[in-house]
Design a protein around this motif. Structure first.
Motif, mmCIF file in Angstrom:
data_model
loop_
_atom_site.group_PDB
_atom_site.id
_atom_site.type_symbol
_atom_site.label_atom_id
_atom_site.label_comp_id
_atom_site.label_asym_id
_atom_site.label_seq_id
_atom_site.Cartn_x
_atom_site.Cartn_y
_atom_site.Cartn_z
ATOM 1 N N THR A 4 0.833 -1.202 0.000
ATOM 2 C CA THR A 4 0.000 0.000 0.000
ATOM 3 C C THR A 4 0.867 1.251 0.000
ATOM 4 O O THR A 4 0.620 2.195 -0.765
ATOM 5 C CB THR A 4 -0.942 -0.003 1.218
ATOM 6 O OG1 THR A 4 -1.745 -1.180 1.158
ATOM 7 C CG2 THR A 4 -1.833 1.221 1.235
ATOM 8 N N VAL A 5 1.895 1.255 0.829
ATOM 9 C CA VAL A 5 2.795 2.413 0.893
ATOM 10 C C VAL A 5 3.564 2.556 -0.428
ATOM 11 O O VAL A 5 3.709 3.669 -0.944
ATOM 12 C CB VAL A 5 3.763 2.278 2.092
ATOM 13 C CG1 VAL A 5 4.838 3.357 2.055
ATOM 14 C CG2 VAL A 5 2.994 2.343 3.396
ATOM 15 N N HIS A 9 3.437 5.850 -2.880
ATOM 16 C CA HIS A 9 4.629 6.594 -3.296
ATOM 17 C C HIS A 9 4.778 6.599 -4.822
ATOM 18 O O HIS A 9 5.153 7.627 -5.404
ATOM 19 C CB HIS A 9 5.886 6.022 -2.641
ATOM 20 C CG HIS A 9 6.006 6.359 -1.193
ATOM 21 N ND1 HIS A 9 6.276 7.629 -0.736
ATOM 22 C CD2 HIS A 9 5.883 5.588 -0.091
ATOM 23 C CE1 HIS A 9 6.306 7.636 0.575
ATOM 24 N NE2 HIS A 9 6.071 6.406 0.997
ATOM 25 N N ALA A 10 4.500 5.470 -5.444
ATOM 26 C CA ALA A 10 4.592 5.412 -6.914
ATOM 27 C C ALA A 10 3.593 6.370 -7.547
ATOM 28 O O ALA A 10 3.933 7.098 -8.496
ATOM 29 C CB ALA A 10 4.346 3.984 -7.401
ATOM 30 N N ARG A 11 2.382 6.366 -7.029
ATOM 31 C CA ARG A 11 1.357 7.273 -7.576
ATOM 32 C C ARG A 11 1.743 8.731 -7.349
ATOM 33 O O ARG A 11 1.544 9.575 -8.224
ATOM 34 C CB ARG A 11 -0.013 6.959 -6.964
ATOM 35 C CG ARG A 11 -0.622 5.656 -7.433
ATOM 36 C CD ARG A 11 -1.072 5.790 -8.848
ATOM 37 N NE ARG A 11 -1.619 4.545 -9.359
ATOM 38 C CZ ARG A 11 -2.189 4.438 -10.529
ATOM 39 N NH1 ARG A 11 -2.320 5.492 -11.316
ATOM 40 N NH2 ARG A 11 -2.643 3.281 -10.957
ATOM 41 N N LEU A 29 7.011 -0.107 -12.491
ATOM 42 C CA LEU A 29 7.229 -1.469 -12.001
ATOM 43 C C LEU A 29 6.462 -1.715 -10.704
ATOM 44 O O LEU A 29 5.849 -2.766 -10.530
ATOM 45 C CB LEU A 29 8.721 -1.747 -11.810
ATOM 46 C CG LEU A 29 9.086 -3.212 -11.598
ATOM 47 C CD1 LEU A 29 8.726 -4.054 -12.829
ATOM 48 C CD2 LEU A 29 10.561 -3.352 -11.285
ATOM 49 N N VAL A 30 6.449 -0.731 -9.818
ATOM 50 C CA VAL A 30 5.689 -0.855 -8.571
ATOM 51 C C VAL A 30 4.200 -0.989 -8.873
ATOM 52 O O VAL A 30 3.507 -1.837 -8.292
ATOM 53 C CB VAL A 30 5.959 0.352 -7.641
ATOM 54 C CG1 VAL A 30 4.978 0.389 -6.474
ATOM 55 C CG2 VAL A 30 7.396 0.323 -7.129
ATOM 56 N N ILE A 31 3.716 -0.169 -9.786
ATOM 57 C CA ILE A 31 2.290 -0.225 -10.136
ATOM 58 C C ILE A 31 1.957 -1.560 -10.792
ATOM 59 O O ILE A 31 0.904 -2.142 -10.535
ATOM 60 C CB ILE A 31 1.908 0.992 -11.009
ATOM 61 C CG1 ILE A 31 1.914 2.244 -10.118
ATOM 62 C CG2 ILE A 31 0.570 0.797 -11.703
ATOM 63 C CD1 ILE A 31 1.838 3.557 -10.864
ATOM 64 N N GLU A 35 0.180 -2.973 -7.584
ATOM 65 C CA GLU A 35 -1.200 -2.541 -7.814
ATOM 66 C C GLU A 35 -1.885 -3.426 -8.846
ATOM 67 O O GLU A 35 -3.100 -3.413 -8.964
ATOM 68 C CB GLU A 35 -1.225 -1.078 -8.251
ATOM 69 C CG GLU A 35 -2.605 -0.473 -8.159
ATOM 70 C CD GLU A 35 -2.603 1.033 -8.328
ATOM 71 O OE1 GLU A 35 -3.678 1.620 -8.172
ATOM 72 O OE2 GLU A 35 -1.550 1.630 -8.619
ATOM 73 N N ARG A 36 -1.065 -4.160 -9.595
ATOM 74 C CA ARG A 36 -1.579 -5.042 -10.646
ATOM 75 C C ARG A 36 -2.405 -4.257 -11.658
ATOM 76 O O ARG A 36 -3.510 -4.629 -12.018
ATOM 77 C CB ARG A 36 -2.370 -6.205 -10.056
ATOM 78 C CG ARG A 36 -1.488 -7.133 -9.267
ATOM 79 C CD ARG A 36 -2.258 -8.300 -8.691
ATOM 80 N NE ARG A 36 -1.330 -9.399 -8.530
ATOM 81 C CZ ARG A 36 -1.489 -10.586 -9.062
ATOM 82 N NH1 ARG A 36 -2.556 -10.865 -9.755
ATOM 83 N NH2 ARG A 36 -0.595 -11.532 -8.882
ATOM 84 N N ASP A 37 -1.807 -3.172 -12.112
ATOM 85 C CA ASP A 37 -2.447 -2.298 -13.100
ATOM 86 C C ASP A 37 -1.532 -2.238 -14.320
ATOM 87 O O ASP A 37 -0.765 -1.288 -14.494
ATOM 88 C CB ASP A 37 -2.661 -0.912 -12.492
ATOM 89 C CG ASP A 37 -3.362 0.057 -13.432
ATOM 90 O OD1 ASP A 37 -3.580 -0.282 -14.624
ATOM 91 O OD2 ASP A 37 -3.677 1.177 -12.977
ATOM 92 N N PRO A 38 -1.596 -3.285 -15.169
ATOM 93 C CA PRO A 38 -0.666 -3.330 -16.298
ATOM 94 C C PRO A 38 -0.864 -2.202 -17.304
ATOM 95 O O PRO A 38 0.111 -1.735 -17.898
ATOM 96 C CB PRO A 38 -0.913 -4.697 -16.935
ATOM 97 C CG PRO A 38 -2.225 -5.154 -16.418
ATOM 98 C CD PRO A 38 -2.450 -4.462 -15.105
ATOM 99 N N ALA A 39 -2.081 -1.740 -17.497
ATOM 100 C CA ALA A 39 -2.313 -0.666 -18.476
ATOM 101 C C ALA A 39 -1.581 0.606 -18.067
ATOM 102 O O ALA A 39 -0.892 1.231 -18.881
ATOM 103 C CB ALA A 39 -3.812 -0.404 -18.634
#
Length: 187
Positions: A4-5, A9-11, A29-31, A35-39
């Protein structure tokens, strides 16, 4: 909690018009991982590479994510570019290349690439896990089992299930790799 942290931070790092290719590539890469948001991750990798076509972090990180998504051709091309640009400390690029080669049933090449990843970072368990998979595919089971033992020595908490949380987003890519890990002795 750590995921979550990391996502937060990535966002935060990508808010606005960031023009730092390395920051975008790490956030991507973090996302992708957490976050499992490949798009969004692929968009960020593309933004990073538009800013700097020779950014080794963007090339290597995107190659790694793309390989695990089954996008073998572009993953291979980006991994090779990263390695050509910076032949040292390319663990992630060699891991990406090895995963792409495993998916393409090129197990001897995958073994060679995984060995390079291990050489680049011998105390990191994941290159050893990828090497174990390549060795199973190359019918070198005894060597694969030795690598599997090394994975557990380096990371006693390693399980295929835990690893699937980050890289197992595409079941048709991860399932054969998980099966090879099982054959090597990793649960």
């Amino acid at each position: 909690e750590d995921r979550t942290v990391a996502i937060r931070h990535a966002r935060a790092a990508i808010i606005g018009d960031s023009d730092d290719a390395t920051t975008l590539a790490i956030a991507a890469l973090v996302i992708w991982f957490d976050e499992r948001d490949p798009a969004t991750a692929l968009d960020l990798f593309d933004r990073a590479l538009a800013l700097s076509t020779s950014n080794v972090t963007a090339l290597g990180n995107s190659a790694f994510a793309l390989a695990w998504m089954g996008k073998v051709e572009i993953a291979t091309e980006r991994a090779h570019r990263a390695i050509r640009l910076c032949p040292f400390d390319n663990t992630i690029s060699y891991m990406a290349l090895s995963v792409a080669q495993i998916i393409g049933n090129q197990y001897e090449k995958a073994r060679e690439s995984a060995l390079r990843a291990v050489e680049s970072n011998p105390s990191f368990s994941i290159p050893h896990a990828i090497l174990a998979v390549a060795l199973v595919g190359a019918h070198r089971e005894d060597e694969a089992k030795a690598e599997a033992r090394r994975v557990v020595e380096l990371d006693p908490t390693f399980t295929t299930g835990n690893w699937a949380v980050t890289v197992g987003q595409v079941p048709e890519v991860f399932a054969p790799i998980a099966e090879a890990l099982k054959k090597a002795g990793l649960s």
